[in-house]
Design a protein around this motif. Structure first.
Motif, short mmCIF file in Angstrom:
data_model
loop_
_atom_site.label_atom_id
_atom_site.label_comp_id
_atom_site.label_asym_id
_atom_site.label_seq_id
_atom_site.Cartn_x
_atom_site.Cartn_y
_atom_site.Cartn_z
N ALA B 71 0.84 -1.20 0.00
CA ALA B 71 0.00 0.00 0.00
C ALA B 71 0.88 1.25 0.00
N THR B 72 0.56 2.17 -0.87
CA THR B 72 1.27 3.44 -1.13
C THR B 72 2.62 3.22 -1.83
N GLY B 73 2.85 2.06 -2.40
CA GLY B 73 4.13 1.82 -3.07
C GLY B 73 4.19 2.36 -4.47
N GLY B 74 3.94 3.63 -4.63
CA GLY B 74 4.01 4.21 -5.98
C GLY B 74 4.96 5.38 -6.06
N ARG B 75 5.83 5.52 -5.08
CA ARG B 75 6.60 6.77 -4.99
C ARG B 75 7.93 6.71 -5.74
N TYR B 76 8.35 7.86 -6.21
CA TYR B 76 9.71 8.01 -6.74
C TYR B 76 10.28 9.32 -6.21
N HIS B 180 -1.44 15.94 -11.76
CA HIS B 180 -1.80 16.48 -10.45
C HIS B 180 -0.83 16.15 -9.33
N ARG B 181 0.27 15.50 -9.65
CA ARG B 181 1.23 15.15 -8.61
C ARG B 181 2.57 15.78 -8.96
N ALA B 182 3.31 16.21 -7.96
CA ALA B 182 4.55 16.91 -8.26
C ALA B 182 5.69 16.52 -7.35
N ASN B 290 -11.78 12.83 -3.61
CA ASN B 290 -10.38 12.58 -3.27
C ASN B 290 -9.76 11.74 -4.38
N LYS B 291 -8.46 11.56 -4.30
CA LYS B 291 -7.76 10.83 -5.36
C LYS B 291 -6.56 10.13 -4.76
N ALA B 292 -6.33 8.92 -5.21
CA ALA B 292 -5.21 8.14 -4.65
C ALA B 292 -4.08 7.98 -5.65
N CYS B 293 -2.87 7.86 -5.13
CA CYS B 293 -1.73 7.51 -5.97
C CYS B 293 -1.73 5.99 -6.21
N PHE B 294 -0.79 5.53 -7.01
CA PHE B 294 -0.66 4.10 -7.31
C PHE B 294 -0.64 3.27 -6.02
N GLY B 295 -1.50 2.27 -5.98
CA GLY B 295 -1.46 1.32 -4.87
C GLY B 295 -1.81 1.89 -3.51
N CYS B 296 -2.44 3.05 -3.46
CA CYS B 296 -2.70 3.68 -2.16
C CYS B 296 -4.10 3.36 -1.64
N THR B 297 -4.19 3.02 -0.37
CA THR B 297 -5.49 2.74 0.24
C THR B 297 -5.95 3.92 1.11
N ILE B 298 -5.26 5.05 0.97
CA ILE B 298 -5.66 6.24 1.74
C ILE B 298 -6.41 7.22 0.83
N GLY B 299 -5.71 7.69 -0.20
CA GLY B 299 -6.35 8.64 -1.11
C GLY B 299 -6.47 10.02 -0.50
N CYS B 300 -5.34 10.60 -0.15
CA CYS B 300 -5.39 11.93 0.50
C CYS B 300 -5.50 13.05 -0.54
N GLY B 301 -5.28 12.75 -1.82
CA GLY B 301 -5.29 13.80 -2.84
C GLY B 301 -6.64 14.46 -2.97
N ARG B 302 -6.65 15.72 -3.34
CA ARG B 302 -7.90 16.50 -3.44
C ARG B 302 -8.12 16.94 -4.89
N LEU B 499 7.77 3.76 -0.50
CA LEU B 499 6.46 3.98 0.14
C LEU B 499 6.26 5.47 0.40
N CYS B 500 5.00 5.83 0.66
CA CYS B 500 4.66 7.21 1.02
C CYS B 500 4.90 7.39 2.52
N VAL B 501 5.24 8.59 2.88
CA VAL B 501 5.54 8.85 4.29
C VAL B 501 4.27 8.92 5.16
N PHE B 502 3.11 9.16 4.56
CA PHE B 502 1.91 9.33 5.39
C PHE B 502 1.51 8.07 6.18
N PRO B 503 1.47 6.89 5.57
CA PRO B 503 1.09 5.74 6.39
C PRO B 503 2.13 5.37 7.44
S1 SF4 Z 1 -1.33 8.96 1.21
FE1 SF4 Z 1 -1.76 10.56 -0.29
S2 SF4 Z 1 0.27 11.20 -1.09
FE2 SF4 Z 1 0.55 9.21 -0.02
S3 SF4 Z 1 0.37 7.69 -1.65
FE3 SF4 Z 1 -1.69 7.94 -0.77
S4 SF4 Z 1 -2.74 9.51 -2.02
FE4 SF4 Z 1 -0.53 9.59 -2.49
#
Ligand code: SF4
Lengths: 79, 606
Positions: B71-76, B180-182, B290-302, B499-503
């Motif tokens: 989960a959230t393994g879409g980061r570079y 939408h991601r930067a 909301n919107k999620a990144c690759f493989g994310c189960t949170i979806g914090c994007g707006r 991974l993303c830092v949020f989880p």
């Molecule tokens: S928590 Fe937010 S920033 Fe992190 S991977 Fe999920 S949608 Fe993207």
């Protein structure tokens, strides 16, 4: 004792809509208010009394005074 | 396994593209993404290199968990020497692009030199080519991404590109992927612009394999069982990071009017509630979904939709749904500039996305310009007639248009707060650390965050340590050094894993190591990960020292160190960095001057 209560974040609908004061028993401690709100992971929520934080250890000890503003918000990291 | 074992190296000067094996020893020592990118940059460039010189390199790096089922393994990350700070920088992004690069078979992409003409790079699994971008130069991200997809006749291709911000070498220009991601911070988009590279299009269909699939899926499931029902996930998913604004405002750590104040009277008009409140004009809300990144189960994007009656929304492209307000952009355009106009703030965010500039640095530099204007150091003659008073929403929208496209007074703003304030004779008014603008946390009430800003290797950053919860519960200098040091090491691992830092607020390194050990070659333990994190942080530090930075750069503006906060939990107090910093150096095994001792370097195999 009447207290002002504000709750932020995803659970804020748990509070009555009007932002007036709420009556609590005189000996109420901040931790009890969070318990009363039945928040998921409530023990991790941040509590402020009149804008000042209550430490995790003190949340069942601190005395409240009539008119205090209790702010409760979920733990969050990052932004 | 986990890693693909391959690097794509592109020499833009020569126009050559080569494939090479990933250095396995470095992968074992630095994990991936941020750590591995830092190792390659350190080995291959002189830390004294001028950021815009062809000798600087631009590295796009994925982690071993990027593109997996974690989960959230879409980061570079993008690693380079930063033009805003003169320090090493690493800018992290989500979306889908990073996972696509990994699935095309590449752990990293190293770009060197400078193309004689504007080009873009097109990668299709193991094939890659440089193609003229003459027709795209001068175009925005919103124009170039669909145009490249159309040209390649493939809507599923993933694109990372720069807009006119990166082309104009705005020192805080971003690289935008998936619209939408930067990779937003520290000017990585300007380095890309300096290399005449407009975009990178990737198509990857090779997949990513892991060492022990059954164990890996069990670890992924266990970690999700912790994350999915947590209050932290609820909050991020429902309100996004935007929910933070009420918290910092109540606490008194919401930077307001260039940090002159710590609470903002206009919060109710621009907070997370405001964007879900139906508006009078069309009965719709600012936030659409909301919107999620690759493989994310949170979806914090707006994703947001501007008020159709807002005059700036008259052009069609601004009527569409686009990236919305999160905490950092809302803080930077709102309280930091004294502005509570939701439409103006949303529009400003659209422009930052459209032409690729960092929202935090733009807002905080704008706030510095406003204070310079209010004390008379900048006049209307400088600004082309625009009154840069705090609270002037029109000034904000005019200046974002100019900054994002490198025009007018926007050129000055595009230099960042440090250079702007130096030029106009008031260097103290730049709310920066190591030349990078503050995110949305005032450090006088949040003293751990103060130490985190001062010691972050890429300049002021809220995502290189995690003192949030402790800061919100204890206003003191005591114990902050330990929390900052430990969380910096942990975040170094998370950023390097993919991974993303949020989880990671819910996951400990024990949850993460279970995935890494199941995915990657070798034996991975929690202890090894802690040491890897510490090694990565110290390697970044060593790069910066070689680049010419010193312990004196581990500081904050005088406003944070000498002017007491006017209200809130930190009322009457300053940051207390004089207490926390020496403690921190000791914990890190650094000298009193902030230099890692030989013992520390030996212990970390550096
Ligand atoms: S928590 Fe937010 S920033 Fe992190 S991977 Fe999920 S949608 Fe993207």
């Amino acid at each position: 004792m009447k207290l002002k209560l504000e709750l932020f974040g995803a659970h804020s609908e748990k509070l009555p809509r009007d932002e007036g004061e709420i009556e609590f028993p005189d000996e109420t401690v901040p931790g009890k208010i969070v318990d009363w709100l039945e928040l998921k992971d409530g023990d991790q929520f941040v509590i402020l009394i009149n804008g000042h934080p209550v430490s995790l250890e003190d949340r069942y000890k601190v005395k409240l005074t009539e008119g205090d503003l209790i702010t409760v918000f979920p733990p969050m990291e990052g932004g | 396994m986990g890693w693909q074992g391959k690097i794509l190296r592109v020499n833009l000067t020569e126009g050559t593209i080569t494939s090479e094996a990933l250095n396995q020893q470095w992968a074992a020592d630095y994990l991936g993404s941020r750590g591995l990118g830092t190792k390659y940059l350190s080995e291959e460039t002189d830390p004294k290199v001028e950021p815009f010189s062809p000798d600087n390199k631009l590295i796009f790096a994925t982690g071993p968990l990027t593109g997996t089922m974690a989960a959230t393994g879409g980061r570079y990350t993008v690693v380079t020497k930063g033009p805003l700070t003169g320090a090493i920088t690493c800018s992290n992004s989500g979306g889908y692009w990073g996972a696509e690069l990994k699935m095309a078979g590449w752990d990293m992409l190293i770009l060197e030199g400078k193309s004689p003409q504007p080009v873009y790079l097109s990668i299709n699994n193991d094939k890659a080519e440089l193609i003229s971008a003459a027709e795209y130069w001068g175009k925005s991200v919103w124009e170039v991404e669909p145009a490249i997809k159309a040209k390649l006749q493939d809507p599923t291709v993933k694109v990372a590109s720069i807009g006119r911000g990166g082309e104009s070498l705005v020192r805080f220009a971003a690289i935008v992927n998936d619209l939408h991601r930067a990779a937003g911070r520290s000017g990585v988009g300007a380095v890309m612009g300096s290399k005449n590279l407009k975009a990178i299009a990737v198509k990857g269909t090779l997949g990513v394999s892991v060492k022990d699939p059954a164990r890996f899926m069990a670890a992924v499931g266990a970690a999700r069982a912790k994350l999915d029902p947590s209050a932290r996930r609820d909050s991020l998913s429902t309100y996004g990071t935007h929910a933070m604004m009420d918290n910092t405002n109540a606490f008194g750590s919401l930077p307001t009017r260039n940090c002159q104040d710590v609470q903002f009277e206009g919060v109710k008009d621009i907070n997370a509630k405001a964007v879900v409140t139906p508006r009078l004009s069309d009965g719709s809300t600012n936030l659409v979904t909301n919107k999620a990144c690759f493989g994310c189960t949170i979806g914090c994007g707006r994703m947001a939709h501007m008020d159709p009656n807002y005059e700036k929304a008259s052009e069609d492209r601004y009527k569409k749904i686009s990236g919305g307000l999160e905490y950092e952009n809302a803080y930077a355009f709102g309280p930091m500039c004294g502005i509570s106009d939701l439409n103006a703030i949303t529009y400003t965010n659209f422009i930052c996305n459209e032409d690729g500039i960092d929202t935090i640095s733009f807002g905080a530099t704008m706030a510095a310009a406003m204070e310079l204007y209010e004390i008379g150091a900048i006049t209307k003659e400088d600004t082309g007639g625009v009154a840069l008073n705090f609270g002037n929403a029109e000034a904000l929208t005019t200046m974002v248009e100019q900054t994002a496209t490198g025009r007018g007074f926007g050129k000055e703003i595009g230099e960042g707060a440090k250079r702007l304030c130096e030029k106009y004779g008031h260097p103290d008014l730049a709310m920066v650390a190591k030349g990078q603008e503050f995110p949305g946390y005032d450090t006088r009430a949040m003293k751990g965050m103060g130490l985190a800003y001062a010691t972050s290797n890429r300049g002021a950053c809220h995502l290189r340590a995690s003192p949030f919860v402790d800061d919100f519960t204890r206003v003191t200098t005591e114990g902050k050094a330990e929390i900052v040091k430990t969380s910096q090491d942990k975040v170094s691992v998370v950023d390097s894993s993919g991974l993303c830092v949020f989880p990671a607020a819910v996951w400990g390194l024990d949850d993460i190591v279970a995935k890494i050990d199941a995915a990657c070659e070798g034996d991975w333990t929690e202890e090894r990960l802690w040491q890897t994190g510490e090694r990565i942080f110290n390697l970044e530090r060593s790069y910066n020292l070689k680049a010419g930075l010193t312990g004196k750069d581990d500081t904050l503006p005088p406003r944070m160190l000498k002017e007491a906060a006017k209200s809130g939990a930190g009322k009457g107090q300053t940051t207390g960095l004089e207490v926390t910093l020496p403690e921190y150096y000791k914990l890190r095994g650094w000298t009193e001057e902030g230099i890692p001792t030989n013992e520390t370097l030996d212990r970390l195999k550096l």
